[in-house]
Design an enzyme around this catalytic site. Sequence first.
Site, PDB file in Angstrom:
ATOM      1  N   ASN A  92      10.084  35.542  36.455  1.00 23.93           N
ATOM      2  CA  ASN A  92       8.916  35.339  35.668  1.00 23.93           C
ATOM      3  C   ASN A  92       8.959  34.625  34.848  1.00 23.93           C
ATOM      4  O   ASN A  92       7.726  34.788  34.209  1.00 23.93           O
ATOM      5  CB  ASN A  92       8.866  36.843  34.866  1.00 23.93           C
ATOM      6  CG  ASN A  92       9.055  37.600  36.208  1.00 23.93           C
ATOM      7  OD1 ASN A  92       9.792  37.919  36.748  1.00 23.93           O
ATOM      8  ND2 ASN A  92       7.524  38.847  36.898  1.00 23.93           N
ATOM      9  N   PHE A  99       4.610  32.253  31.234  1.00 20.84           N
ATOM     10  CA  PHE A  99       5.349  33.503  31.797  1.00 20.84           C
ATOM     11  C   PHE A  99       4.291  34.095  32.717  1.00 20.84           C
ATOM     12  O   PHE A  99       3.155  33.862  32.589  1.00 20.84           O
ATOM     13  CB  PHE A  99       5.049  34.291  30.064  1.00 20.84           C
ATOM     14  CG  PHE A  99       5.753  35.925  30.246  1.00 20.84           C
ATOM     15  CD1 PHE A  99       6.935  35.825  30.704  1.00 20.84           C
ATOM     16  CD2 PHE A  99       5.256  36.681  30.163  1.00 20.84           C
ATOM     17  CE1 PHE A  99       7.593  37.455  31.030  1.00 20.84           C
ATOM     18  CE2 PHE A  99       5.867  37.797  30.054  1.00 20.84           C
ATOM     19  CZ  PHE A  99       6.410  38.358  30.100  1.00 20.84           C
ATOM     20  N   CYS A 100       5.252  34.996  33.898  1.00 18.55           N
ATOM     21  CA  CYS A 100       4.515  35.764  34.240  1.00 18.55           C
ATOM     22  C   CYS A 100       4.382  37.250  34.349  1.00 18.55           C
ATOM     23  O   CYS A 100       5.657  37.822  34.989  1.00 18.55           O
ATOM     24  CB  CYS A 100       4.152  35.043  36.254  1.00 18.55           C
ATOM     25  SG  CYS A 100       3.930  33.422  36.565  1.00 18.55           S
ATOM     26  N   LEU A 101       2.791  38.307  34.381  1.00 13.50           N
ATOM     27  CA  LEU A 101       3.277  39.515  34.618  1.00 13.50           C
ATOM     28  C   LEU A 101       1.427  39.684  34.832  1.00 13.50           C
ATOM     29  O   LEU A 101       1.127  39.883  34.412  1.00 13.50           O
ATOM     30  CB  LEU A 101       3.740  40.076  33.220  1.00 13.50           C
ATOM     31  CG  LEU A 101       4.025  41.250  32.306  1.00 13.50           C
ATOM     32  CD1 LEU A 101       5.657  41.655  33.135  1.00 13.50           C
ATOM     33  CD2 LEU A 101       3.729  41.705  31.300  1.00 13.50           C
TER      34      LEU A 101
END
Length: 271
Positions: A92, A99-101
């Site tokens: 992530n 940043f991946c969320l």
Amino acid sequence: MDLLRAVIIGAEGTPYHDGLFFFNVCFPNNYPHAPPIKALISCKWLFKEDVVIQPNSAHKISSEITSVQKHDISASQEKVHYHSGGLRINPNLYNSGKFCLSLLNTWSGAKNEQWVPGSSTMLQVLVSIQGMILNEKPYFNEPGYADSSGSNHGEKKSLQYSEQTLVYSLKTMVYTMRKPPKHFEDLVIGYFRDHARAILTTCKAYTKGVKVGCAIDSGEEAGSWWFKSNVEGYMKTLIGAFKEIGAENVDEFMPPTPKSLAQKIWGFFRS
């Protein structure tokens, strides 16, 4: 527009244990109806709040509140920026700082996993990073690998990934000590000075074969030769960084200097 810099302390039992992981966050004017955005800084950071997220504890404000000058900020449409040091330590978290969320609407997910306007908070984001992203088996964060959890092949690949991640985490420690984020210099130096011996004790256990993330007295020895060799090989650099910030009594952890071929031959004939 307000800014926040947060540091998350890696939790015990994960390949991120004892590490400090920094995130820059920029809040839009309509927060919390919209999620935070990433801020690319053209001049200097002037933070409204600095937050430390510790394992198994509520968040706390670590530094004084300061004013924010909007003209110091040029914002992109990405949500949160991670201080990567050029290393990708998690599926992530990209080495670019991206940043991946799902909670930030930067990754697809179920509706209840995404940002809820007026209800979701930045604290939820930080707790999610610590508990769901910087977890025990980050390999399975990758959607394509999640289904292999529990299988022999999946668990083997997960262990390999966690070993590599631990080595990257040690490198992140050194990077952070030598280039601490602005306004966090005292926190970084004080933290690593206090935790140097504990970190090195764990590293020494890893060189003896202890599995990544396990307690040093667990008796579980499953670390690969690659892992043991790379941790031992990096300990000299780590010890040097600890000494630069004033950590004491760390020389005892210095790995022995490898013998040259001539020394090995001489030792063989003397035995």
